[in-house]
Every structure is written in structure tokens, then in C-alpha cells.
Design an enzyme around this catalytic site. Sequence first.
Site, PDB file in Angstrom:
ATOM      1  NE  ARG A 107      -4.446   1.469   1.811  1.00 49.66           N
ATOM      2  CZ  ARG A 107      -4.255   2.254   0.773  1.00 49.66           C
ATOM      3  NH1 ARG A 107      -5.124   2.228  -0.223  1.00 49.66           N
ATOM      4  NH2 ARG A 107      -3.209   3.045   0.712  1.00 49.66           N
ATOM      5  CB  CYS A 153      -0.976  -0.029   1.175  1.00 49.17           C
ATOM      6  SG  CYS A 153      -0.192  -0.010   2.803  1.00 49.17           S
ATOM      7  CG  ASP A 177      -5.097   5.492   2.957  1.00 43.79           C
ATOM      8  OD1 ASP A 177      -5.064   4.901   4.051  1.00 43.79           O
ATOM      9  OD2 ASP A 177      -4.253   6.323   2.594  1.00 43.79           O
TER      10      ASP A 177
HETATM   11  P1  4NP Z   1      -1.774   2.730   4.186  1.00 46.00           P
HETATM   12  O1  4NP Z   1      -2.344   4.086   4.838  1.00 46.00           O
HETATM   13  O2  4NP Z   1      -1.223   3.100   2.829  1.00 46.00           O
HETATM   14  O3  4NP Z   1      -2.957   1.834   4.103  1.00 46.00           O
HETATM   15  O4  4NP Z   1      -0.694   2.241   5.150  1.00 46.00           O
HETATM   16  C1  4NP Z   1      -1.556   5.243   4.935  1.00 46.00           C
HETATM   17  C2  4NP Z   1      -0.759   5.412   6.040  1.00 46.00           C
HETATM   18  C3  4NP Z   1       0.007   6.553   6.166  1.00 46.00           C
HETATM   19  C4  4NP Z   1      -0.040   7.514   5.174  1.00 46.00           C
HETATM   20  C5  4NP Z   1      -0.832   7.337   4.064  1.00 46.00           C
HETATM   21  C6  4NP Z   1      -1.588   6.196   3.937  1.00 46.00           C
HETATM   22  N1  4NP Z   1       0.758   8.696   5.318  1.00 46.00           N
HETATM   23  O5  4NP Z   1       0.641   9.600   4.451  1.00 46.00           O
HETATM   24  O6  4NP Z   1       1.545   8.790   6.274  1.00 46.00           O
END
Ligand code: 4NP
Length: 165
Positions: A13, A7, A126
Site C-alpha cells: 500500500r 503501511c 491490506d
Molecule cells: P503492506 O502489506 O502493509 O500494504 O505493505 C503487507 C506486506 C507484508 C506483510 C504484511 C502486510 N508481511 O507481514 O510481511
Amino acid sequence: MRIMTVCLGNICRSPAAEAVLRRAFTEAGLDDVEVTSAGTADYHVGERPHELTLAVGTELGYEFPTVGAQVRAEDLDTQDLLLVMDESNLADVQALAPDSRRAAKVRLLGEFASDAATAGVQEVPDPWGKPRPAFEAMYRQIEDAAAGVVAAVRERRVAEGRDGR
Ligand code: 4NP
């Protein structure tokens, strides 16, 4: 076989999908499938998963032994399948691929959802910054697709395409 879930941040995710797939493959008796995860960004390298990923996932009985890592071009050689959560992950990981054979290892997790043929392939949204119900919905969506991944591996509908063997 080696599978990497991917992800953006590798704290919501993809660690959830890693945990769900690990248990699903173990329960299916497919012990030779190794599952890891990574993020396209380096924001959370070395960090534990998000607190709601851990809280909801632990309640569901999942285990989270790994910390955040960033996906690298070499992963397209060492992995057989890279399962991404959304179109932007798909573009980012495919951009690391030197050729179409390795780009073809990158697939949306939603391709394996039970309703993919009827509803179309959906992204896993997300949940970062969203409240707990978004994380609960994320797990339901991932659990459904994970069953499809296990079936595809068992029925050899996904190829082992690792290099250097
Ligand atoms: P993930 O969610 O891609 O599902 O792990 C996110 C976690 C952190 C960030 C963006 C998406 N971030 O910008 O820090």
C-alpha cells in the site's frame, strides 16, 4: 512540504501511495512536495515492492524508485504529514510521537477520499497475499484519495509542520 506514506510492510500500500502521490503532485505542478514511504514493521527493509504492486502499478504508468524502509520517531520531526493506510498503522505511528502536535501529523489517507464526508473515512485494506484484483482495487482507492491530498495541499488545508526549520 514532505509527505510520508506508511503501511505495515512497505511493499504494497505505501509504495503504491508514494508512486501515485508523486505523479499527482508533479502533474499538479506542485514540485516542492517530496513524497517517501515506510512501513511500521521491519520485515521488508531494503526490498523492492511486492510483485503485484509493481506489475499493476507499472501498467498504470507509475514508477517505483525506492526500497523498503521502517518508519522512525525522527520522521515525525522531518515530515509535515504522515499518511497511514489503516487504524493499526495510525496507532503504531502515533505511538512514536512524543507530543500531540507531532501525533497530529499522522492522518488516515482515507480522510482525503472523495466520499469521506458521506461514506465515512475508510481504511485501505491490506492486499498482501490476495490476488491481482485486490491490488487493482487498492490503486483505484489510492488514486481517488491522492486527488484529495493534492487539493488539500494546494488549498493549504494541510499545514507545513516540520520541525527544525
Ligand atoms: P503492506 O502489506 O502493509 O500494504 O505493505 C503487507 C506486506 C507484508 C506483510 C504484511 C502486510 N508481511 O507481514 O510481511
